[in-house]
Design an enzyme around this catalytic site. Sequence first.
Site, PDB file in Angstrom:
ATOM      1  N   ASN A  68       0.869  -1.184   0.000  1.00 19.42           N
ATOM      2  CA  ASN A  68       0.000   0.000   0.000  1.00 19.42           C
ATOM      3  C   ASN A  68       0.902   1.229   0.000  1.00 19.42           C
ATOM      4  O   ASN A  68       1.513   1.556   1.014  1.00 19.42           O
ATOM      5  CB  ASN A  68      -0.893  -0.049   1.250  1.00 19.42           C
ATOM      6  CG  ASN A  68      -1.780   1.180   1.382  1.00 19.42           C
ATOM      7  OD1 ASN A  68      -1.820   2.011   0.479  1.00 19.42           O
ATOM      8  ND2 ASN A  68      -2.472   1.282   2.504  1.00 19.42           N
ATOM      9  N   HIS A  75      -9.516   1.063   5.060  1.00 20.56           N
ATOM     10  CA  HIS A  75      -8.238   1.223   5.776  1.00 20.56           C
ATOM     11  C   HIS A  75      -8.463   2.147   6.977  1.00 20.56           C
ATOM     12  O   HIS A  75      -9.260   3.091   6.885  1.00 20.56           O
ATOM     13  CB  HIS A  75      -7.189   1.800   4.825  1.00 20.56           C
ATOM     14  CG  HIS A  75      -5.803   1.724   5.392  1.00 20.56           C
ATOM     15  ND1 HIS A  75      -5.354   2.616   6.329  1.00 20.56           N
ATOM     16  CD2 HIS A  75      -4.793   0.849   5.183  1.00 20.56           C
ATOM     17  CE1 HIS A  75      -4.108   2.292   6.666  1.00 20.56           C
ATOM     18  NE2 HIS A  75      -3.747   1.230   5.987  1.00 20.56           N
ATOM     19  N   GLU A  83      -5.298  -5.219  10.449  1.00 20.65           N
ATOM     20  CA  GLU A  83      -4.276  -4.200  10.674  1.00 20.65           C
ATOM     21  C   GLU A  83      -4.528  -3.511  12.016  1.00 20.65           C
ATOM     22  O   GLU A  83      -5.327  -2.563  12.088  1.00 20.65           O
ATOM     23  CB  GLU A  83      -4.324  -3.146   9.563  1.00 20.65           C
ATOM     24  CG  GLU A  83      -4.006  -3.681   8.184  1.00 20.65           C
ATOM     25  CD  GLU A  83      -3.352  -2.633   7.294  1.00 20.65           C
ATOM     26  OE1 GLU A  83      -2.337  -2.948   6.685  1.00 20.65           O
ATOM     27  OE2 GLU A  83      -3.843  -1.489   7.234  1.00 20.65           O
ATOM     28  N   LYS A 120       0.070   4.274  -0.216  1.00 16.06           N
ATOM     29  CA  LYS A 120      -0.567   5.451   0.413  1.00 16.06           C
ATOM     30  C   LYS A 120      -0.339   6.693  -0.457  1.00 16.06           C
ATOM     31  O   LYS A 120      -0.323   6.583  -1.675  1.00 16.06           O
ATOM     32  CB  LYS A 120      -0.058   5.604   1.844  1.00 16.06           C
ATOM     33  CG  LYS A 120      -0.214   4.292   2.641  1.00 16.06           C
ATOM     34  CD  LYS A 120       0.017   4.421   4.111  1.00 16.06           C
ATOM     35  CE  LYS A 120      -0.210   3.052   4.775  1.00 16.06           C
ATOM     36  NZ  LYS A 120      -0.087   3.066   6.215  1.00 16.06           N
ATOM     37  N   GLY A 137       2.762   1.889  10.777  1.00 16.11           N
ATOM     38  CA  GLY A 137       3.740   2.958  10.619  1.00 16.11           C
ATOM     39  C   GLY A 137       4.458   3.336  11.905  1.00 16.11           C
ATOM     40  O   GLY A 137       5.122   4.365  11.980  1.00 16.11           O
ATOM     41  N   GLU A 141      -6.836   4.514   8.044  1.00 18.72           N
ATOM     42  CA  GLU A 141      -6.608   5.935   7.734  1.00 18.72           C
ATOM     43  C   GLU A 141      -7.835   6.540   7.032  1.00 18.72           C
ATOM     44  O   GLU A 141      -8.147   7.710   7.219  1.00 18.72           O
ATOM     45  CB  GLU A 141      -5.330   6.078   6.876  1.00 18.72           C
ATOM     46  CG  GLU A 141      -4.084   5.834   7.714  1.00 18.72           C
ATOM     47  CD  GLU A 141      -2.907   5.247   6.955  1.00 18.72           C
ATOM     48  OE1 GLU A 141      -2.876   5.309   5.719  1.00 18.72           O
ATOM     49  OE2 GLU A 141      -1.999   4.703   7.632  1.00 18.72           O
ATOM     50  N   SER A 186       3.681  -2.611  10.129  1.00 16.97           N
ATOM     51  CA  SER A 186       5.132  -2.687  10.285  1.00 16.97           C
ATOM     52  C   SER A 186       5.740  -4.014   9.826  1.00 16.97           C
ATOM     53  O   SER A 186       6.717  -4.497  10.407  1.00 16.97           O
ATOM     54  CB  SER A 186       5.524  -2.392  11.741  1.00 16.97           C
ATOM     55  OG  SER A 186       5.091  -1.090  12.101  1.00 16.97           O
TER      56      SER A 186
END
Length: 253
Positions: free
Chosen positions: A9, A97, A169, A11, A175, A99, A215
Amino acid sequence: MNKKLIIGNWKMNKNEKEIKSFFDSFSKSKDLNSIKCEYGVAPTFLDLMYTKELFSKNKKMIIASQDAHFEKSGAFTGAVSYQQLKDHGINYSIIGHSERREYFNDTDEVINKKVITLIENDMVPILCVGENLKERSKKKHFKVVAKQLHYDLNNVNIEKAKNIVIAYEPIWAIGTGKSATSEDAIEMAKFIRQELKTLFNEEVAKEIKILYGGSVNDKNVKEYLSNEFVDGALVGGASLDASKFIELLKGAN
Ligand code: 13P
């Protein structure tokens, strides 16, 4: 056992020059033929077609979008529809996701519409679920994930449900460099599989790929995937560099 699937991904990263240099170094790699897993990348909407064209000779490379709108067309400024993606040969889309849930207010209701639309159009939704740190510390992670699955997969056509990919996730591991342990990932993958049996049936649940994301890198990928429960990974940061991504894909064999 399902073939492992790794999706990078990207992003909101990379411009054309950077994608070209990723492509050059990826394609020149001597290790390419030894990669056995399925793999792909998810660039921004802007670079989907550019990336697809670059990789047109690599039949294995899946090009996925990072989101899609559930309406076919209309007055939705800033959005791209699943239909437009499909017309352009993009058949995979990340949906829900964390985010998107956090910064763009993608609710479970909206995510459910997106999943249904993609499935009805024979596309592959990569549905992301996962808890935040507070929920994990209160040991509510199973409850949170079950709730997301039940909302997001509500009314999905059971005949086509095997095409769904689920990515677990945990938000606290995205991250942050703070990855979940492989035991955490396996435990949740087993739990998700169980929930999928309830939602659909055993046969369908067996077919659905369950990925771990948070990660993951070339050093730890083996830990997560050397078992029969986790079917692959959704990778952020470590998918941006072609040589590291190749190492990661080799680790998924
Ligand atoms: P990182 O691999 O950078 O933690 O990102 C994970 C992710 O959000 C993939 O969708």
